[in-house]
Structure formats: structure tokens, C-alpha cells
Write a protein that holds these residues in place. Structure first.
Motif, mmCIF file in Angstrom:
data_model
loop_
_atom_site.group_PDB
_atom_site.id
_atom_site.type_symbol
_atom_site.label_atom_id
_atom_site.label_comp_id
_atom_site.label_asym_id
_atom_site.label_seq_id
_atom_site.Cartn_x
_atom_site.Cartn_y
_atom_site.Cartn_z
ATOM 1 N N MET A 184 20.298 -75.541 74.837
ATOM 2 C CA MET A 184 19.930 -75.709 76.439
ATOM 3 C C MET A 184 21.137 -75.597 77.263
ATOM 4 N N LYS A 185 22.364 -75.109 76.515
ATOM 5 C CA LYS A 185 23.461 -75.451 77.094
ATOM 6 C C LYS A 185 23.476 -74.452 78.671
ATOM 7 N N ASN A 186 24.089 -74.923 79.771
ATOM 8 C CA ASN A 186 23.970 -74.754 81.099
ATOM 9 C C ASN A 186 22.645 -74.261 81.676
ATOM 10 N N LYS A 187 21.657 -75.186 81.026
ATOM 11 C CA LYS A 187 20.278 -75.004 81.711
ATOM 12 C C LYS A 187 19.994 -76.239 82.380
ATOM 13 N N THR A 188 19.151 -76.080 83.463
ATOM 14 C CA THR A 188 18.961 -77.294 84.226
ATOM 15 C C THR A 188 17.357 -77.643 83.838
ATOM 16 N N ILE A 189 17.263 -78.944 83.364
ATOM 17 C CA ILE A 189 15.965 -79.364 82.912
ATOM 18 C C ILE A 189 15.253 -80.549 83.779
ATOM 19 N N ALA A 190 14.223 -80.371 84.417
ATOM 20 C CA ALA A 190 13.504 -81.220 85.221
ATOM 21 C C ALA A 190 12.838 -82.201 84.198
ATOM 22 N N ILE A 191 13.189 -83.406 84.665
ATOM 23 C CA ILE A 191 12.606 -84.590 83.858
ATOM 24 C C ILE A 191 11.686 -85.521 84.733
ATOM 25 N N LEU A 192 10.398 -85.451 84.603
ATOM 26 C CA LEU A 192 9.261 -86.302 85.298
ATOM 27 C C LEU A 192 8.960 -87.634 84.763
ATOM 28 N N GLU A 193 9.471 -87.987 83.703
ATOM 29 C CA GLU A 193 9.569 -89.183 83.101
ATOM 30 C C GLU A 193 10.249 -90.397 83.693
ATOM 31 N N TYR A 236 22.688 -81.799 74.379
ATOM 32 C CA TYR A 236 22.663 -80.425 73.983
ATOM 33 C C TYR A 236 23.193 -79.467 75.214
ATOM 34 N N GLY A 237 24.148 -80.128 76.129
ATOM 35 C CA GLY A 237 24.495 -79.158 77.167
ATOM 36 C C GLY A 237 23.943 -78.912 78.164
ATOM 37 N N ASP A 289 15.288 -74.441 85.062
ATOM 38 C CA ASP A 289 15.272 -73.420 83.794
ATOM 39 C C ASP A 289 13.937 -73.997 83.111
ATOM 40 N N MET A 290 13.430 -75.401 83.158
ATOM 41 C CA MET A 290 12.298 -75.648 82.351
ATOM 42 C C MET A 290 11.926 -77.128 83.110
ATOM 43 N N VAL A 291 10.645 -77.238 83.163
ATOM 44 C CA VAL A 291 10.145 -78.526 83.519
ATOM 45 C C VAL A 291 9.417 -79.182 82.529
ATOM 46 N N CYS A 292 9.914 -80.621 82.109
ATOM 47 C CA CYS A 292 9.270 -81.645 81.226
ATOM 48 C C CYS A 292 8.174 -82.475 81.579
ATOM 49 N N PHE A 293 7.003 -82.175 80.939
ATOM 50 C CA PHE A 293 5.925 -83.314 81.298
ATOM 51 C C PHE A 293 5.891 -83.967 80.205
ATOM 52 N N THR A 294 5.685 -85.212 80.272
ATOM 53 C CA THR A 294 5.528 -86.237 79.203
ATOM 54 C C THR A 294 4.157 -87.058 79.320
ATOM 55 N N SER A 295 3.488 -86.922 80.175
ATOM 56 C CA SER A 295 2.014 -87.327 80.395
ATOM 57 C C SER A 295 1.135 -86.633 81.349
ATOM 58 N N ARG A 333 13.777 -73.522 71.870
ATOM 59 C CA ARG A 333 13.201 -72.459 72.672
ATOM 60 C C ARG A 333 14.232 -71.686 73.361
ATOM 61 N N PHE A 334 15.264 -72.370 74.073
ATOM 62 C CA PHE A 334 16.408 -71.666 74.604
ATOM 63 C C PHE A 334 17.289 -70.890 73.579
ATOM 64 N N ALA A 335 17.295 -71.545 72.451
ATOM 65 C CA ALA A 335 18.131 -70.946 71.440
ATOM 66 C C ALA A 335 17.534 -69.679 70.886
#
Length: 265
Positions: free
Chosen positions: A1-10, A24-25, A191-197, A263-265
Motif C-alpha cells: 500500500m505504498k503511497n496509498k491513502t487508507i481511510a480508517i473508521l475504527e 506498509y508505506g 485509495d481505500m476505506v476500511c470498515f471494521t464493524s 490487494r494493492f500489490a
């Protein structure tokens, strides 16, 4: 996930997840969608434990480590933990996963049945379906909101259900980070939004609905990639028409991050 912006809702494990993204960058974008509000009534717990000494429930179902901790913290404060432990010793104890298991073992509670991965309601019900529960008194430790799927299934099998509230989920006091995330999605900056619930999904769309941005949010999420921690969360996302690109097995933070990175790899 290098240089990717990952949204975290946790919220609770948000910083832990952000650290893994950085490892992981990637660049974490924090937008907590949940707040845990204590919702335990010590007077009610005292009355229940007193009653259960004479009328011991048949089955206890514990669903979360946080909830079990809150419950025992209350019995500790009331000086009735020993009585509660004896009640549990005379009942069947069912746990949904490793976190409540760890807390119960720290209080020397015998565990009779443990749900298998991915630790959902389906696995809990599979354990209970081994023998009839019609006419049985089942106590369920609630997490966040009532688990209606579990409650209705238990009642359909003829059980009498008592629910113990320990905490509830609410929107965070400050919802501006969620609005900022909507703006970033509109600008294709995520780049990606992470949902953990599943509750994160409902809360995010509740904020969007309040602002008249539900359709825009749906479009923004579907232009980005979406990661779901597990099947319950995935079901919630699909209710809002959101495609899921990543879902780990088992549904834990380590495999979650590995699946995102792969997934990004």
C-alpha cells in the motif's frame, strides 16, 4: 500500500490500525465512526445476580471482551463477583470468540462452548443447535446494539431471553472527520476505506443522510476500494449498495491489513 491513502473508521483500535498502514508505506486518514458509551445499570445487575442465585439461567452467551470486562467491573464494585462466578459455574457458558474467552478465563470461569471462526452469530447458533433449547432461559451479553438476529433465532427456538446491556455504540461527538472523508472521496483522494464493524457503515451513512449526501457517499465509496473486516460488516455495506473489494479470513486486524496490502500489490 505504498503511497496509498487508507481511510480508517475504527475508534478503539484506530491508532493500531494506522500504525500498521504506516508500516506498509501507506498514509492513514482517520475518521472515527463509532463511540462506545457505558450503558450498564449496577442496580439492575445487582437484582439480576440476586435473582439468579435462586433461579439459575440455563445458558449465558458472552459476545465481546469489552462487555465482559464492564460486567465484571460492575460485579467487583458491588462485591458480588463470587456469587456471579458461582451462577456461571451452574450454567452453560457460551462465548463468541477469543476476546470474551480471555476475560472469562481471567476470572476463572469455565467455558463450555466456543464459537469457531469467523465468530459470527451463525457459529454461536450452530453450537446451540446441538441440543434443544426450547424452554431454556438464555442470558445474552449485549454489545453496542441488540443482536436482533441472535435474539430472534433464540426466541424462534423456544428460549426465554434476557439481555444484559454493558455499553452501546453512538456517533462520535465530533463528526467533522467523517464529513472530511466524504469530501476526500468526492475529490478521489482516498485509495481505500476500511470498515471494521457494521455499525461504522450505518453511522457513516447516517451522517451523510443528515447532510443530504447519501447518494454521493455511495458513489464515492464505489469509486474507491472498500475493505470489510468480515461477513457481518460486508452485509451492511451491501445493504447500501457498496461493493467490497477486500475481506480477510479470519476477520482479524492482522489478516485484514495483509489482505489490503496484497490487494494493492
Amino acid at each position: 500500500m505504498k503511497n496509498k491513502t487508507i481511510a480508517i473508521l475504527e475508534n478503539r483500535a484506530g491508532e493500531q490500525l494506522a500504525d500498521l498502514v504506516r508500516k506498509y508505506g501507506g498514509t492513514p486518514f482517520s475518521a472515527p465512526a463509532l463511540a462506545e458509551i457505558p450503558d450498564i445499570d449496577p442496580i439492575l445487575i445487582g437484582h439480576l445476580v440476586n435473582d439468579w442465585q435462586e433461579n439459575v439461567p440455563d445458558i449465558f452467551i458472552f459476545q465481546t471482551g469489552v462487555g465482559v470486562k464492564a460486567l465484571f467491573a460492575t460485579t467487583d464494585a458491588l462485591g458480588i463477583t463470587e456469587q456471579f462466578q458461582q451462577i456461571l459455574a451452574n450454567a452453560k457458558v457460551v462465548v463468541r470468540g477469543p476476546k470474551p474467552t480471555a476475560v472469562l478465563r481471567s476470572y476463572k470461569v469455565r467455558i463450555d462452548l466456543t464459537a469457531s471462526e469467523p465468530y459470527t452469530t451463525a457459529e454461536v447458533l450452530a453450537l446451540l443447535d446441538v441440543s434443544p433449547i426450547s424452554g431454556k432461559h438464555v442470558v445474552v451479553q449485549r454489545y453496542g446494539d441488540t443482536n436482533w438476529e441472535l435474539q430472534k433465532a433464540l426466541e424462534a427456538r423456544g428460549a426465554r431471553v434476557t439481555e444484559i446491556a454493558t455499553y452501546r455504540w453512538s456517533l462520535p461527538e465530533n463528526t467533522q472527520p467523517l464529513v472530511d472523508l466524504m469530501d476526500a472521496l468526492d475529490a478521489n483522494a482516498i485509495d481505500m476505506v476500511c470498515f471494521t464493524s457494521a455499525s461504522q457503515v450505518y453511522n457513516f451513512f447516517a451522517v451523510a443522510e443528515r447532510l443530504g449526501r447519501s447518494q454521493v457517499l455511495q458513489s464515492g465509496l464505489n469509486r474507491s476500494m472498500v475493505a470489510s473486516i468480515g461477513p457481518v460488516c460486508t452485509i451492511a455495506l451491501k445493504k447500501f449498495g457498496i461493493k467490497v473489494d477486500v475481506e480477510p479470513n479470519p476477520p482479524k486486524l492482522g489478516p485484514f491489513i495483509n489482505a489490503i496490502n496484497s490487494r494493492f500489490a
